[in-house]
Design a protein around this motif. Structure first.
Motif, PDB file in Angstrom:
ATOM      1  N   GLY A  63       7.972   1.595  37.349  1.00  0.00           N
ATOM      2  CA  GLY A  63       7.934   2.323  38.619  1.00  0.00           C
ATOM      3  C   GLY A  63       8.361   3.776  38.502  1.00  0.00           C
ATOM      4  N   GLU A  85       3.014   1.923  36.598  1.00  0.00           N
ATOM      5  CA  GLU A  85       3.089   2.311  38.007  1.00  0.00           C
ATOM      6  C   GLU A  85       1.970   1.620  38.779  1.00  0.00           C
ATOM      7  OE1 GLU A  85       5.227   4.235  40.154  1.00  0.00           O
ATOM      8  OE2 GLU A  85       3.764   3.248  41.441  1.00  0.00           O
ATOM      9  N   ASN A 141      13.856   2.339  38.302  1.00  0.00           N
ATOM     10  CA  ASN A 141      14.337   2.363  39.684  1.00  0.00           C
ATOM     11  C   ASN A 141      13.196   1.798  40.519  1.00  0.00           C
ATOM     12  OD1 ASN A 141      15.444   2.995  42.204  1.00  0.00           O
ATOM     13  ND2 ASN A 141      14.656   5.095  42.145  1.00  0.00           N
TER      14      ASN A 141
HETATM   15  N1  SAM Z   1      11.264   5.993  39.632  1.00  0.00           N
HETATM   16  C1  SAM Z   1      10.973   6.838  40.771  1.00  0.00           C
HETATM   17  C2  SAM Z   1      12.233   7.545  41.223  1.00  0.00           C
HETATM   18  O1  SAM Z   1      13.326   7.086  40.820  1.00  0.00           O
HETATM   19  O2  SAM Z   1      12.126   8.517  41.946  1.00  0.00           O
HETATM   20  C3  SAM Z   1      10.352   6.036  41.913  1.00  0.00           C
HETATM   21  C4  SAM Z   1      11.230   4.983  42.513  1.00  0.00           C
HETATM   22  S1  SAM Z   1      10.524   4.074  43.849  1.00  0.00           S
HETATM   23  C5  SAM Z   1      11.986   3.273  44.473  1.00  0.00           C
HETATM   24  C6  SAM Z   1       9.746   2.683  43.075  1.00  0.00           C
HETATM   25  C7  SAM Z   1       8.466   2.951  42.315  1.00  0.00           C
HETATM   26  O3  SAM Z   1       8.019   1.695  41.781  1.00  0.00           O
HETATM   27  C8  SAM Z   1       7.341   3.463  43.172  1.00  0.00           C
HETATM   28  O4  SAM Z   1       6.697   4.502  42.473  1.00  0.00           O
HETATM   29  C9  SAM Z   1       6.404   2.267  43.349  1.00  0.00           C
HETATM   30  O5  SAM Z   1       5.061   2.623  43.557  1.00  0.00           O
HETATM   31  C10 SAM Z   1       6.619   1.543  42.019  1.00  0.00           C
HETATM   32  N2  SAM Z   1       6.354   0.102  42.075  1.00  0.00           N
HETATM   33  C11 SAM Z   1       6.624  -0.743  43.094  1.00  0.00           C
HETATM   34  N3  SAM Z   1       6.284  -2.002  42.780  1.00  0.00           N
HETATM   35  C12 SAM Z   1       5.796  -1.960  41.514  1.00  0.00           C
HETATM   36  C13 SAM Z   1       5.270  -2.940  40.631  1.00  0.00           C
HETATM   37  N4  SAM Z   1       5.200  -4.222  40.984  1.00  0.00           N
HETATM   38  N5  SAM Z   1       4.847  -2.562  39.403  1.00  0.00           N
HETATM   39  C14 SAM Z   1       4.921  -1.249  39.035  1.00  0.00           C
HETATM   40  N6  SAM Z   1       5.403  -0.273  39.836  1.00  0.00           N
HETATM   41  C15 SAM Z   1       5.841  -0.617  41.056  1.00  0.00           C
END
Ligand code: SAM
Length: 345
Positions: A63, A85, A141
């Motif tokens: 993510g 992602e 995260n």
């Molecule tokens: N890492 C970044 C930050 O700390 O600013 C984004 C954090 S945000 C809370 C969570 C991220 O995980 C988002 O970009 C979302 O699209 C991605 N995400 C959510 N579910 C996911 C999944 N099942 N597999 C991969 N990515 C996912």
């Protein structure tokens, strides 16, 4: 486990800030996907530093979103970073980072819950389970709705030494809602002690590294966030199949305020409940009036070992589910009532 990692010397060329990336690619957080971004690179550096020494490491970031943590990882002198992602909107911004760090960043558009990381890194980096952890790290995260099921899945992978753990005792540094982070590390007797504490601590050294206040995220979540590091143990504290441990632990904690015999009793069909629960507790040498939060990992080990023996003696026992028995009884009672009404009319 020591975490003396220092951010290395690789320098990314000048790039737009994460805030500018969000504007440039119109990456407004989607509330339904619980997206909360970290824009402060001092905080993302801190997460990466606390994950350990990443020099020449193979890192799997889950993510990455707009790429704050991704930048910190890329600056840590790693060998390779693979990010996964789910939301396509983030891919162009990540591509910009990939161009800035040639040969270092691999971007996968996919779902961390199904992606097979065990095929992604070279076989040469694998270590024996008994050796020090391999130079492979998972960092992420994720939304809270994903991080809890994901850690349960990865704990099962640890018990089977598969998935991300084909490389050896891969370390993970992940964020959780602060209350969940506290449950993960809760010791015997503490009020946060729960199913997650036992499931995590019987397989890993678990460290709550630090807490990030909710206000550090954009948009701000309702809660603070705990950063937790997991290092798989060479020997699990409970040497029984994951599903068996999970069943015992789940049953114990479903009545967390009652004496432990109450939840344990639900492992057995009603007809034999009293006798079998008594036998389990006696053979495991456990006081039936201990509350679930007061059971130590050693207590859980004894309970799981004795329950395993009981399951070996009775082939039907492990499949027993008290909710099913309850449902069946309700159905029978209803049928009986219907029959009585038919006779009366
Ligand atoms: N890492 C970044 C930050 O700390 O600013 C984004 C954090 S945000 C809370 C969570 C991220 O995980 C988002 O970009 C979302 O699209 C991605 N995400 C959510 N579910 C996911 C999944 N099942 N597999 C991969 N990515 C996912």
């Amino acid at each position: 486990m020591a975490a003396s990692g220092k951010i290395g010397v690789f320098r990314l060329p000048p790039l737009p800030t994460i805030r500018e990336i969000i504007k440039l690619f119109r990456l407004q957080a989607v509330k339904q996907l619980s997206q909360n971004f970290l824009l402060d690179l001092r905080l993302t550096d801190k997460i990466v530093r606390k994950a350990g020494n990443l020099t020449d490491a193979y890192v799997y970031e889950v993510g990455p979103g707009p790429g704050g943590i991704t930048r910190s990882i890329l600056s840590a002198n790693i060998a390779e970073l693979l990010v996964i992602e789910k939301d396509t909107r983030f891919i162009p911004g990540l591509q910009m980072l990939s161009d800035a760090a040639p040969g270092k960043l691999r971007i996968v558009h996919g779902d961390v819950l199904t992606y097979k990381i065990e095929r992604a890194f070279p076989d040469t980096i694998r270590r024996q389970w008994e050796d020090d952890p391999p130079n492979v790290h998972i960092i992420g995260n994720l939304p809270f709705s994903v991080s809890t099921p994901l850690i349960i899945k990865w704990l099962e992978n640890i018990s089977l030494k598969d998935g991300p753990f084909v490389y050896g005792r891969t370390q993970m540094t992940l964020t959780f809602q602060k209350e969940v982070a506290e449950r993960l590390v809760a010791t015997t007797g503490s009020k946060q002690r729960s199913r997650l504490s036992i499931m995590a601590q019987h397989l890993c050294d678990v460290d709550h590294l630090f807490t990030i206040p909710g206000k550090a995220f954009v948009p701000k979540p309702e809660v603070d966030v705990g950063v937790v590091r997991f290092t798989p143990l060479v020997q699990p504290k409970i040497k029984q199949p994951f599903k068996l441990v999970e069943k015992v632990v789940q049953n114990v904690f479903q009545f967390r305020r009652k004496y432990c015999h109450r939840g344990l009793g639900m492992l057995f069909p009603e007809a034999q409940r009293l006798e079998s629960t008594g036998r389990l507790l006696q053979l495991a040498d456990i006081d039936p009036t201990l509350r679930p939060v007061h059971l130590s990992l050693t207590h859980f080990k004894s309970l799981c070992d004795v329950y395993r023996k009981m399951c070996d003696e009775d082939a039907q026992l492990f499949a027993y589910n008290f909710r099913e028995e309850l449902k069946q009884r309700k159905r029978q009672d209803q049928e009986q009532e219907d029959d009585t009404e038919d006779c009366e009319s």
